[in-house]
Design an enzyme around this catalytic site. Structure first.
Site, PDB file in Angstrom:
ATOM      1  N   GLY A 189     -12.758  12.518  54.129  1.00 26.40           N
ATOM      2  CA  GLY A 189     -14.053  12.210  53.523  1.00 26.40           C
ATOM      3  C   GLY A 189     -14.875  11.413  54.510  1.00 26.40           C
ATOM      4  N   CYS A 219      -6.618  12.114  57.077  1.00 23.55           N
ATOM      5  CA  CYS A 219      -7.795  11.392  57.561  1.00 23.55           C
ATOM      6  C   CYS A 219      -8.197  10.293  56.566  1.00 23.55           C
ATOM      7  CB  CYS A 219      -8.928  12.382  57.861  1.00 23.55           C
ATOM      8  SG  CYS A 219     -10.197  11.656  58.915  1.00 23.55           S
ATOM      9  N   TYR A 220      -9.306  10.455  55.824  1.00 27.55           N
ATOM     10  CA  TYR A 220      -9.664   9.413  54.841  1.00 27.55           C
ATOM     11  C   TYR A 220      -8.511   9.215  53.844  1.00 27.55           C
ATOM     12  CZ  TYR A 220     -12.371   6.833  51.340  1.00 27.55           C
ATOM     13  OH  TYR A 220     -12.819   5.884  50.465  1.00 27.55           O
ATOM     14  N   HIS A 235      -6.436  16.779  61.306  1.00 30.00           N
ATOM     15  CA  HIS A 235      -6.622  17.761  60.225  1.00 30.00           C
ATOM     16  C   HIS A 235      -5.671  18.940  60.417  1.00 30.00           C
ATOM     17  CE1 HIS A 235     -10.155  15.983  58.291  1.00 30.00           C
ATOM     18  NE2 HIS A 235     -10.393  15.501  59.494  1.00 30.00           N
ATOM     19  N   GLU A 260      -5.208  21.319  58.451  1.00 30.37           N
ATOM     20  CA  GLU A 260      -5.690  22.521  57.752  1.00 30.37           C
ATOM     21  C   GLU A 260      -6.548  23.430  58.625  1.00 30.37           C
ATOM     22  OE1 GLU A 260      -6.552  19.413  57.294  1.00 30.37           O
ATOM     23  OE2 GLU A 260      -8.656  19.157  56.726  1.00 30.37           O
ATOM     24  N   SER A 277     -23.590  44.258  43.336  1.00 31.20           N
ATOM     25  CA  SER A 277     -24.245  44.822  44.519  1.00 31.20           C
ATOM     26  C   SER A 277     -23.478  46.022  45.034  1.00 31.20           C
ATOM     27  CB  SER A 277     -24.298  43.757  45.617  1.00 31.20           C
ATOM     28  OG  SER A 277     -22.980  43.519  46.095  1.00 31.20           O
ATOM     29  N   GLY A 278     -22.245  46.204  44.537  1.00 31.36           N
ATOM     30  CA  GLY A 278     -21.413  47.285  45.051  1.00 31.36           C
ATOM     31  C   GLY A 278     -20.529  46.815  46.184  1.00 31.36           C
ATOM     32  N   GLY A 279     -20.695  45.565  46.613  1.00 30.63           N
ATOM     33  CA  GLY A 279     -19.836  44.999  47.655  1.00 30.63           C
ATOM     34  C   GLY A 279     -18.519  44.525  47.063  1.00 30.63           C
ATOM     35  N   VAL A 280     -17.631  44.032  47.941  1.00 29.44           N
ATOM     36  CA  VAL A 280     -16.293  43.633  47.499  1.00 29.44           C
ATOM     37  C   VAL A 280     -16.369  42.511  46.460  1.00 29.44           C
ATOM     38  CG1 VAL A 280     -14.015  42.885  48.268  1.00 29.44           C
ATOM     39  CG2 VAL A 280     -15.554  43.999  49.878  1.00 29.44           C
ATOM     40  N   ASP A 281     -17.150  41.471  46.763  1.00 23.77           N
ATOM     41  CA  ASP A 281     -17.113  40.279  45.919  1.00 23.77           C
ATOM     42  C   ASP A 281     -17.581  40.574  44.493  1.00 23.77           C
ATOM     43  OD1 ASP A 281     -16.513  39.248  48.384  1.00 23.77           O
ATOM     44  OD2 ASP A 281     -18.432  38.245  48.679  1.00 23.77           O
ATOM     45  N   SER A 282     -18.734  41.215  44.378  1.00 22.14           N
ATOM     46  CA  SER A 282     -19.229  41.444  43.015  1.00 22.14           C
ATOM     47  C   SER A 282     -18.372  42.483  42.301  1.00 22.14           C
ATOM     48  CB  SER A 282     -20.706  41.831  43.015  1.00 22.14           C
ATOM     49  OG  SER A 282     -20.933  42.995  43.745  1.00 22.14           O
ATOM     50  N   SER A 283     -17.762  43.411  43.051  1.00 21.07           N
ATOM     51  CA  SER A 283     -16.905  44.408  42.399  1.00 21.07           C
ATOM     52  C   SER A 283     -15.629  43.772  41.874  1.00 21.07           C
ATOM     53  CB  SER A 283     -16.557  45.534  43.378  1.00 21.07           C
ATOM     54  OG  SER A 283     -17.730  46.150  43.823  1.00 21.07           O
ATOM     55  N   LYS A 336     -12.711  35.349  51.890  1.00 24.05           N
ATOM     56  CA  LYS A 336     -12.887  36.806  51.836  1.00 24.05           C
ATOM     57  C   LYS A 336     -11.557  37.580  51.787  1.00 24.05           C
ATOM     58  CE  LYS A 336     -16.163  39.874  51.927  1.00 24.05           C
ATOM     59  NZ  LYS A 336     -17.465  39.683  51.264  1.00 24.05           N
TER      60      LYS A 336
END
Ligand code: XMP
Length: 508
Positions: free
Chosen positions: A54, A81-82, A168, A170, A222-228, A366
Site C-alpha cells: 500500500g 511490503c506495507y 513483491h 507477485e 459485443s461478441g468478444g470473449v468477455d461479454s460472451s 484475460k
C-alpha cells in the site's frame, strides 16, 4: 468450505495480481478490506492470510491498520511490503523511512532454510518499491533476507508461521516470486491444491443470484470473449432473465456486425436484441479528434441506447458488462493513474437509469476468462478471439472518424488479418490502424496522396504488457502489396515494433 486464502487489501496496486497468483498455484482466494475484523476471518477459516502492499507509512496518522487480533488466530500470515511493515509494527517492531529507497529489480541474499525459499538458491532478484523499512524486529522474529540497503528484507517467526517480505513476489520482475507464493501456500499453509476455475464459477453464480434476485438483466454483448463469457454465466445463474443487446455502432470490423448473432451459441437460450445505430454514433464523433473524447461519447451513447431498450422492455434495473480486471486498472478505477477509459469502465456516464452494474468477471485476467469460457462450453473460435475495443475502429482511426476512413480501415484490416491467419505461429492480437498521416505516393505514372496504414501485431498473455510479434517479412511484404493494391486511398504501410510499455497495444 474449500480451502481459501484471504488477501487483505491495504491499497496496493497489485492486490488482484496476488489473488491471481494464489489461484494459479491451485488455491482459492478472495480480496477483503484490510480492516476486516479478526472474528469474521476466524469464522471463515482461511488456510492463510496475505497482507498486501500500500502507498502509506504505517507510523503516519490515518494509515490503514489491520485488526491486531489477526496475529493471534494461529492462521499463517504473509505480509508484502506495507503488509510487512504492518506486521512488524503491530507486533512491537519499528518501521522508519530509509536513507535511500529501493526501486526496481534488486539483488537479495535470502536464508535458504526459510520455507518461503525452499528449493531455491540464496541469491535471488526481487522487485522493490519502498521508502520505509523494518528497523527493529518484533520479539520472536529473525531476519531471513537482506539487500545492500535493507537489513530486514524478509522477516519470519516460524513458530507462529508469520512471514513478511519487502519485495513483491507477485510480479514477473521477481523471477521466482510465484514459486515463493507457492511455498507459502504448500509449505506454510499446508494447502492441498486442486482449485480450478470451476470454483470461481460456482461462487460468482451465487453472487449474481444474490445481487439480481428475481429481476431481469440487460447485458451489453459485443461478441468478444468477455461479454460472451459473461452472457454464459448469466444464462446459468438467472436463466430466462437475460436480455443481450448488441449495439452495432458502425465501428465494427468487416462483416462483423452481421456475424454476431450467428456466432453466438446461446441464441435460443438468451434474448438477443440487435440495434443498428451507425448513423447515430458517426454523427456524435463529427469533428472529434481526441481519443478519450471519442471513448466517452461512445460509452455514454451506448448507455443511452441501453436505457432506451430497457424502457422498451419495461424497466430493467440491472446492466451487466464483461469488464475484466485489466480494464479496471487501466481506467484508473483502482486508484492508479488513468491510461485510457476502457469502454466498460471509464466510458460510462456519471448518471445512468440503471440501479446497479453486474460485472462477474471484474476480478479475472484475460487468460482466466478464456479458461472459464472453455469450461462453460463456448466454441473454441469464440474463446480464442482477439480482444477488440468497445469503441471499435473509432479508436483505431487517428483523428476524426469519417465513413471514408472507416471504409479504408475495414478493408486494410481485413487483408492483414486474412494474411496473418495463414501463419502457423500466430500473434495474440493483430490489426490495422489508420493513422492521420497522409503522404505522397506514386502509382503507375501518377502522383497519389493517401493515408498511412500501421500494422500492429503483438505477443502477450495478459494484454497488460506485450512484445511486438516477429511476423515473417514475406507475410508483411505480401500484406503491404495487397493493401496498397486493393485499397484505394492508401499510399504507405508501416509495421509497429514498439512494446508495451512504453507504448500501449492500441494506437490512440
Ligand atoms: P491497450 O491499448 O490499453 O489495450 O494496451 C490492452 C488490451 O485491451 C484491449 N482494449 C479494450 N478491450 N474494451 C475492451 O474490452 C476497450 O475499450 C478496450 N480498449 C482496448 C486492447 O485491444 C488490448 O488487447
Amino acid at each position: 468450505m474449500d480451502q481459501l486464502i484471504i488477501v487483505l487489501d491495504f491499497g496496493g496496486q497489485y492486490k488482484e495480481l496476488i489473488a491471481r497468483r494464489v489461484r494459479e498455484c491451485g488455491v482459492s482466494s478472495v480480496i477483503w478490506p484490510g480492516d476486516t475484523a479478526a472474528d469474521k476471518i476466524k469464522q471463515t477459516r482461511p488456510i492463510g492470510l496475505i497482507l498486501t502492499g500500500g502507498p502509506d507509512s504505517v507510523y503516519m496518522p490515518g494509515a490503514p491498520k489491520c485488526d491486531s487480533g489477526l496475529f493471534t488466530l494461529g492462521i499463517p500470515i504473509l505480509g508484502i511490503c506495507y503488509g510487512l511493515h504492518l506486521t512488524a509494527y503491530a507486533l512491537g517492531g519499528t518501521v522508519a523511512q530509509c536513507a535511500a529507497g529501493e526501486y526496481g529489480r534488486t539483488e537479495m541474499t535470502l536464508d535458504a532454510s526459510c520455507p518461503l525459499f525452499d528449493g531455491m538458491d540464496s541469491r535471488q532478484v526481487g522487485l522493490m518499491s519502498h521508502t520505509d523499512q523494518v528497523t527493529a524486529l518484533p520479539a520472536g522474529f529473525v531476519a531471513a533476507g537482506s539487500t545492500r540497503s535493507c537489513q530486514n528484507a524478509v522477516i519470519m517467526d516460524r513458530a507462529r508461521a508469520i512471514y513478511g517480505v519487502q519485495f513483491h513476489p507477485e510480479v514477473e520482475n521477481t523471477p521466482n516470486g510465484t514459486a515463493m507464493i507457492r511455498n507459502f501456500l504448500y509449505k506454510v499453509c499446508n494447502a492441498a491444491g486442486g482449485y480450478d476455475i470451476g470454483e470461481y464459477e460456482a461462487r460468482v453464480i451465487d453472487e449474481i443470484r444474490a445481487q439480481v434476485g428475481e429481476e431481469r438483466v440487460l447485458l451489453g454483448l459485443s461478441g468478444g470473449v468477455d461479454s460472451s463469457v459473461c452472457a454464459a454465466l448469466l444464462a446459468k445463474a438467472v436463466p430466462g432473465k437475460v436480455y443481450c443487446i448488441f449495439v452495432d455502432h458502425g465501428f465494427m470490423r468487416k462483416n462483423e456486425g452481421d456475424e454476431i448473432g450467428d456466432a453466438f451459441p446461446w441464441r435460443r437460450k438468451l434474448r438477443l436484441i440487435h440495434v443498428s445505430a451507425g448513423a447515430r454514433f458517426l454523427k456524435l464523433l463529427k469533428g472529434v479528434e481526441d481519443p478519450e473524447t471519442k471513448r466517452k461519447r461512445i460509452g455514454a451513447e451506448f448507455v443511452r441506447v441501453f436505457e432506451d431498450e430497457a424502457k422498451r422492455l419495461g424497466d430493467i434495473k440491472f446492466l451487466a458488462q464483461g469488464t475484466i480486471y485489466p480494464d479496471v486498472v487501466e481506467s484508473g478505477a483502482n486508484k492508479s493513474a488513468t491510461i485510457k477509459s476502457h469502454h466498460n469502465v471509464g466510458g460510462l456516464p456519471d448518471s445512468m437509469a440503471f440501479k446497479e452494474l453486474v460485472e462477474p468477471l471484474r476480478g479475472l485476467f484475460k487468460d482466466e476468462v478464456r479458461m472459464l469460457g472453455r469450461r462453460l462450453g463456448l466454441p473454441k473460435a469464440l474463446v480464442e478471439r482477439q480482444p477488440f475495443p468497445g469503441p471499435g475502429l473509432a479508436v483505431r482511426i487517428i483523428g476524426e472518424v469519417t465513413s471514408e476512413k472507416l471504409g479504408i480501415l475495414r478493408e486494410a484490416d481485413s487483408i492483414f488479418r486474412e494474411e496473418v491467419r495463414q501463419m502457423r505461429d500466430r500473434p495474440d492480437q493483430y490489426f490495422a490502424v489508420l493513422t492521420d498521416t497522409r503522404s505522397v505516393g506514386v502509382m503507375g505514372d501518377f502522383r497519389t496522396y493517401g493515408y498511412t496504414i500501421a500494422l500492429r501485431a503483438v505477443k502477450t498473455t495478459d494484454f497488460m504488457t506485450c512484445e511486438y510479434a516477429h511476423i515473417p517479412h514475406k507475410v508483411l511484404k505480401h500484406t503491404v502489396a495487397r493493401i496498397v493494391g486493393e485499397v484505394p486511398g492508401v499510399t504507405r504501410v508501416v509495421y509497429d515494433i514498439t512494446g508495451k510499455p512504453p507504448a500501449t497495444i492500441e494506437w490512440e
